[in-house]
Design a protein around this motif. Structure first.
Motif, mmCIF file in Angstrom:
data_model
loop_
_atom_site.group_PDB
_atom_site.id
_atom_site.type_symbol
_atom_site.label_atom_id
_atom_site.label_comp_id
_atom_site.label_asym_id
_atom_site.label_seq_id
_atom_site.Cartn_x
_atom_site.Cartn_y
_atom_site.Cartn_z
ATOM 1 N N TYR A 95 -9.619 -2.726 -0.967
ATOM 2 C CA TYR A 95 -10.304 -2.014 -2.050
ATOM 3 C C TYR A 95 -11.146 -2.909 -2.957
ATOM 4 C CZ TYR A 95 -8.078 2.357 -0.864
ATOM 5 O OH TYR A 95 -7.698 3.486 -0.199
ATOM 6 N N VAL A 96 -10.552 -3.902 -3.559
ATOM 7 C CA VAL A 96 -11.275 -4.754 -4.509
ATOM 8 C C VAL A 96 -11.166 -6.189 -4.003
ATOM 9 C CG1 VAL A 96 -11.488 -5.491 -6.910
ATOM 10 C CG2 VAL A 96 -10.646 -3.191 -6.399
ATOM 11 N N PRO A 97 -12.280 -6.740 -3.472
ATOM 12 C CA PRO A 97 -12.198 -8.069 -2.853
ATOM 13 C C PRO A 97 -11.917 -9.212 -3.829
ATOM 14 C CG PRO A 97 -14.470 -7.284 -2.879
ATOM 15 C CD PRO A 97 -13.611 -6.161 -3.389
ATOM 16 N N GLY A 98 -12.227 -9.023 -5.099
ATOM 17 C CA GLY A 98 -11.955 -10.083 -6.055
ATOM 18 C C GLY A 98 -12.132 -9.623 -7.487
ATOM 19 N N PHE A 99 -11.201 -10.060 -8.339
ATOM 20 C CA PHE A 99 -11.300 -9.832 -9.776
ATOM 21 C C PHE A 99 -10.478 -10.919 -10.453
ATOM 22 C CE2 PHE A 99 -7.663 -7.344 -8.403
ATOM 23 C CZ PHE A 99 -6.702 -7.514 -9.392
#
Length: 140
Positions: A95-99
């Motif tokens: 879903y979210v590759p990086g944060f």
């Protein structure tokens, strides 16, 4: 858990999470220092006894809560507060590759849970302990 046939209509689901570091400690006169090694990585920290006081500490990094459950098709909003640890580079598998979560800051992520399954929410620095799970239940 609700059966997929009982799934509510798609909605926006907001969750508050925190990056935390539970700690514990004592002194060697009360409890001996553990000599068994902890798993490798920066997720677990065992501090040797202080030579003067004999105090030793253990800590771990965690996402709280560590599990988020939604239905496929829901809009997911995660508001993650950095409480401990200066920085947590992270990702949500699929879903979210990086944060990045930083101490004292609120990181807000929004995405649509379009794939059913189990997905890791992991800090890439504090392994193996700082791993949570996004559970996306199928909608039928």
């Amino acid at each position: 858990w609700l059966a997929a046939s009982a799934a509510p209509p798609p909605a926006t689901r907001t969750f508050t999470m925190a990056a935390v570091e539970p700690k514990g400690g004592t002194t060697v006169d009360k409890e001996p220092f553990p000599r068994d090694p902890l798993p490798e990585g920066k997720g677990y920290v065992l501090k040797e006894p202080d030579p003067k006081t004999g105090r030793w500490e253990v800590s771990t990094y965690r996402w709280e809560p560590s599990q988020i459950v939604v239905y496929q098709g829901d809009t997911v909003v995660l508001e993650i507060l950095g409480v401990n640890g200066d920085v947590h580079p992270a990702r949500i598998e699929g879903y979210v590759p990086g944060f990045v979560v930083r101490r004292g800051h609120l990181t807000r992520l929004t995405f649509t849970a379009d794939k059913a399954g189990f997905f890791k929410i992991e800090c890439t620095t504090h392994q193996p302990s700082m791993v949570g799970t996004l559970v996306v239940l199928p909608r039928q």
